[in-house]
Design an enzyme around this catalytic site. Structure first.
Site, short mmCIF file in Angstrom:
data_model
loop_
_atom_site.label_atom_id
_atom_site.label_comp_id
_atom_site.label_asym_id
_atom_site.label_seq_id
_atom_site.Cartn_x
_atom_site.Cartn_y
_atom_site.Cartn_z
N SER A 124 0.78 -1.22 0.00
CA SER A 124 0.00 0.00 0.00
C SER A 124 0.83 1.29 0.00
O SER A 124 1.50 1.58 -0.96
CB SER A 124 -0.97 -0.05 1.18
OG SER A 124 -1.93 0.93 1.05
N ASP A 147 -3.16 6.45 -3.03
CA ASP A 147 -1.95 5.82 -2.49
C ASP A 147 -1.56 4.66 -3.41
O ASP A 147 -2.16 4.44 -4.46
CB ASP A 147 -2.14 5.39 -1.03
CG ASP A 147 -3.04 4.17 -0.88
OD1 ASP A 147 -3.82 3.90 -1.82
OD2 ASP A 147 -2.96 3.48 0.15
N ASP A 152 -6.35 2.48 -2.36
CA ASP A 152 -7.47 2.36 -1.43
C ASP A 152 -7.63 3.60 -0.55
O ASP A 152 -8.43 3.62 0.37
CB ASP A 152 -7.41 1.06 -0.58
CG ASP A 152 -6.18 0.96 0.28
OD1 ASP A 152 -5.32 1.87 0.24
OD2 ASP A 152 -6.06 -0.04 1.01
N GLY A 207 0.71 -0.01 12.78
CA GLY A 207 0.57 -1.43 12.44
C GLY A 207 1.04 -1.72 11.03
O GLY A 207 0.81 -2.81 10.50
N THR A 208 1.67 -0.74 10.40
CA THR A 208 2.16 -0.96 9.03
C THR A 208 3.62 -0.55 8.87
O THR A 208 4.25 -0.93 7.89
CB THR A 208 1.34 -0.15 8.01
OG1 THR A 208 1.48 1.23 8.31
CG2 THR A 208 -0.12 -0.54 8.00
N ASP A 259 -1.80 1.44 -3.60
CA ASP A 259 -2.73 0.40 -4.07
C ASP A 259 -4.15 0.94 -4.25
O ASP A 259 -5.11 0.18 -4.37
CB ASP A 259 -2.72 -0.82 -3.14
CG ASP A 259 -3.19 -0.52 -1.73
OD1 ASP A 259 -3.21 0.66 -1.34
OD2 ASP A 259 -3.55 -1.47 -1.00
N GLU A 319 -11.17 7.44 7.48
CA GLU A 319 -10.02 7.86 8.27
C GLU A 319 -9.53 9.16 7.64
O GLU A 319 -9.69 9.36 6.42
CB GLU A 319 -8.92 6.80 8.22
CG GLU A 319 -9.34 5.49 8.85
CD GLU A 319 -8.22 4.44 8.84
OE1 GLU A 319 -7.75 4.10 9.92
OE2 GLU A 319 -7.83 3.98 7.75
N ALA A 320 -8.89 10.01 8.46
CA ALA A 320 -8.41 11.29 7.92
C ALA A 320 -7.45 11.05 6.75
O ALA A 320 -7.38 11.85 5.82
CB ALA A 320 -7.70 12.07 9.02
N ASN A 321 -6.76 9.89 6.76
CA ASN A 321 -5.78 9.62 5.70
C ASN A 321 -6.42 9.22 4.36
O ASN A 321 -5.72 8.93 3.40
CB ASN A 321 -4.76 8.57 6.16
CG ASN A 321 -5.40 7.22 6.46
OD1 ASN A 321 -6.49 6.91 6.02
ND2 ASN A 321 -4.69 6.39 7.22
#
Ligand code: G16
Length: 556
Positions: free
Chosen positions: A67, A286, A290, A522-523, A288, A392-394
């Site tokens: 991602s 981004d 999403d 977590g990434t 990938d 999400e804000a992102n």
């Protein structure tokens, strides 16, 4: 060992987990440097088959992608039969599989789990995994490892869907399990047809419209650029999309100085955009595809952008949808809602949501829920409403429609022929088609945003001024062990290490409208810091001082 155990053991013996490195199932699956991932991907192939077997042979998706991460990383996302992320209850099993030290340990973990969960492994029962990968060079080898994992379970079928965006694969899994068309062309046609329906249902463009048909898209040098170009061919007149950073020769590296994560975090112009684009409506995907954020390049401040993030996309969607829900609502509906206490429309955000957006949504009268970071958490909460919007804000997010509510809309459209209520119901039905209900999808989210802007005759300035963002800053802190940080209350409070939360509270208290929290990513191998305050300088200072505390509490 004979039969299935021996098949598994033989295949697993060709893959060795990286010594001294633990790869765990994080916010959105496994993610690490691509050179150490083959054993994890092989094992994820087996995991996907078990998920399929557990669900009566329904198709499961396995996506090779990292991602928003740099091009040297890669990873695996698993899509459950409904199209959403893999059930969280299986994450400990996924961790155990990836972490098994030897092939023998791995086989034992598989067999014990299969027996406990009554999964018919080795009985040649139907199971199916749809595979795809994004444009990362390492994907070609890794997908072969996934196929070997799938082939090591008797009767399992792997269907390679090729190079796709992550949301395309999730969408295909959902469609296939419903017996609906699930090819890539079906995907493009569903999005483009519903986009055009929405434009038709909107009627004439408003007088003195501020909508500019030109949209410039930064595709992060990832897989989304080529796919968007395909989609654009089917959209028809009325919108002019120019795609840049498609990853072609000379355009630069995946996610490096480009893409939604870069633009949202750095609030800086991506490569491939210049001062000549000032004032234009721009969007970034981004790697990938999403996530999506919008932006405009500031006049006289060449490097900086004015960001329209996931929160503002959510607010735009919420305005449009609630407007249409209000048209279809009648006295009976209200009575029913009071009786069942079920909210028709609800939105879900995370702690990263700008405080001004949450206030705006609450003032609109919309129910706002808070979830921990990760689409898997937001999606589950949004699914509790008739219409649930999560973002999400992102820039990750979508709109979910409950199946019963879609039936209600269809009935209403048929019953109220020729009325405003019919038009509103048909509009909401078309929204349910243009959005990807399996998972957040930059391409489908972009089409919905464009329709709404066109319908309202809005410029980027109109959209941006829905509310004024509170100044914020995000930082990453590299620490020895990010998992030494644990949080509670939807990640807004630190539990461990002791003392860190008190230090954050003390810093926050120094600032007007201050808010700050930290959590382990977590990434990526970092602890993330978020700070908000009444001025940019104050938000920057608060984030910097909290980051220092993180380094201090997590040193050694
Ligand atoms: C993934 C998840 C998102 C999450 C993001 C960052 O996105 O799907 O829900 O917001 O990671 O997570 P973290 O802060 O834990 O690193 P993507 O686009 O990288 O797949």
């Amino acid at each position: 060992m004979e039969g299935q155990p021996s098949m598994l053991l033989q295949a697993a013996s060709a893959f060795h987990p990286p010594p001294g490195k633990k790869i765990t199932y994080g916010t959105a699956g496994f993610r690490a440097d691509a050179t150490i991932l083959s054993s994890t991907v092989f094992r994820a192939g087996v995991l996907a088959v078990l998920r399929s077997l557990k669900n009566g042979g329904a198709a499961v998706g396995l996506m090779i992608t990292a991602s928003h991460n740099p091009v040297g990383d890669n990873g695996v996302k698993i899509a459950d039969p409904g199209g959403g992320m893999m059930a969280q209850s299986w994450e400990p099993f996924a961790d155990a599989l990836a972490g098994a030290a030897t092939a023998e340990d791995f086989v034992e973990i598989v067999l014990v789990f299969a027996a406990k969960e009554e999964i018919p492994i080795g009985r040649l029962e139907k199971s199916e995994v749809l595979l795809a990968r994004d444009s990362r060079p390492s994907g070609a080898t890794l997908i072969e490892a996934a196929k070997m994992g799938i082939a090591s379970v008797a009767g399992a079928v792997a269907i390679d869907m090729g190079i796709l965006t992550t949301p395309q694969l999730h969408w295909m899994v959902r469609q296939r399990n419903r017996g609906w068309g699930s090819s890539e062309m079906d995907y493009f046609l569903q999005l483009s047809n519903s986009f055009r329906s929405l434009i038709e249902l909107s009627g004439e463009e408003p007088m003195a419209s501020g909508y500019d048909p030109v949209l410039l898209v930064d595709a992060a040098n990832g897989v989304g650029g080529g796919k968007l170009k395909e989609l654009v061919k089917l959209l028809g007149a009325g919108i002019e999309i120019h795609v840049r950073n498609c990853g072609e020769e000379g355009e630069g590296l995946l996610n490096e100085g480009v893409g939604a994560d870069f633009v949202q975090k750095e609030k800086t112009i991506p490569h491939g955009f210049t001062a000549q684009d000032t004032g234009k409506r721009c969007a970034s995907l981004d790697g990938d595809a999403d996530r999506i954020v919008y932006f405009t390049i500031r006049a006289n401040d060449e490097n900086k952008v004015d960001l329209v993030d996931g929160d503002k996309i959510l607010s735009l969607f919420a305005l449009f949808i609630s407007e249409h829900l209000a048209i279809i609502a009648d006295a009976d509906d209200e009575k029913e809602d009071k009786k069942t206490k079920k909210k028709t429309l609800g939105v879900v955000q995370t702690a990263y949501a700008n405080g001004a957006s949450t206030e705006f949504l609450r003032e609109m009268g919309v129910a706002v829920a808070l979830a921990p970071t990760g689409v898997k958490h937001l999606h589950a909460m949004a699914a509790q409403y008739d219409v649930g919007i999560y973002f999400e804000a992102n820039g990750h997010g979508t709109v979910l429609f409950a199946p019963g509510f879609l039936t209600k809309l269809q009935d209403l459209a048929n019953l109220c022929s020729g009325t405003m209520r019919e038009k509103a119901a048909r509009t909401l039905l078309a929204v349910s088609e243009v959005v990807n209900q399996a998972v957040g999808d930059a391409l489908s989210g972009m089409l919905l945003a464009e329709v709404i802007l066109w319908h309202r005759g809005w410029s980027m300035q109109d959209w941006a001024s829905l509310y004024q963002d509170l100044p914020s800053r995000q930082l990453k802190v590299k620490v020895a062990n990010r998992n030494a940080v644990s949080t509670t209350e939807s990640e807004t409070r630190v539990v461990d290490p002791p003392g860190l939360q008190d230090a954050i509270d003390a810093e926050t208290a120094k600032y007007n409208a201050g808010r700050s929290f930290v959590r382990p990513s977590g990434t990526e191998d970092v602890v993330r810091v978020y700070a908000e305050a009444s001025t940019q300088a104050a938000a920057d200072a608060l984030a910097a001082s909290v980051a220092l505390h993180v380094s201090h509490y997590l040193s050694a």
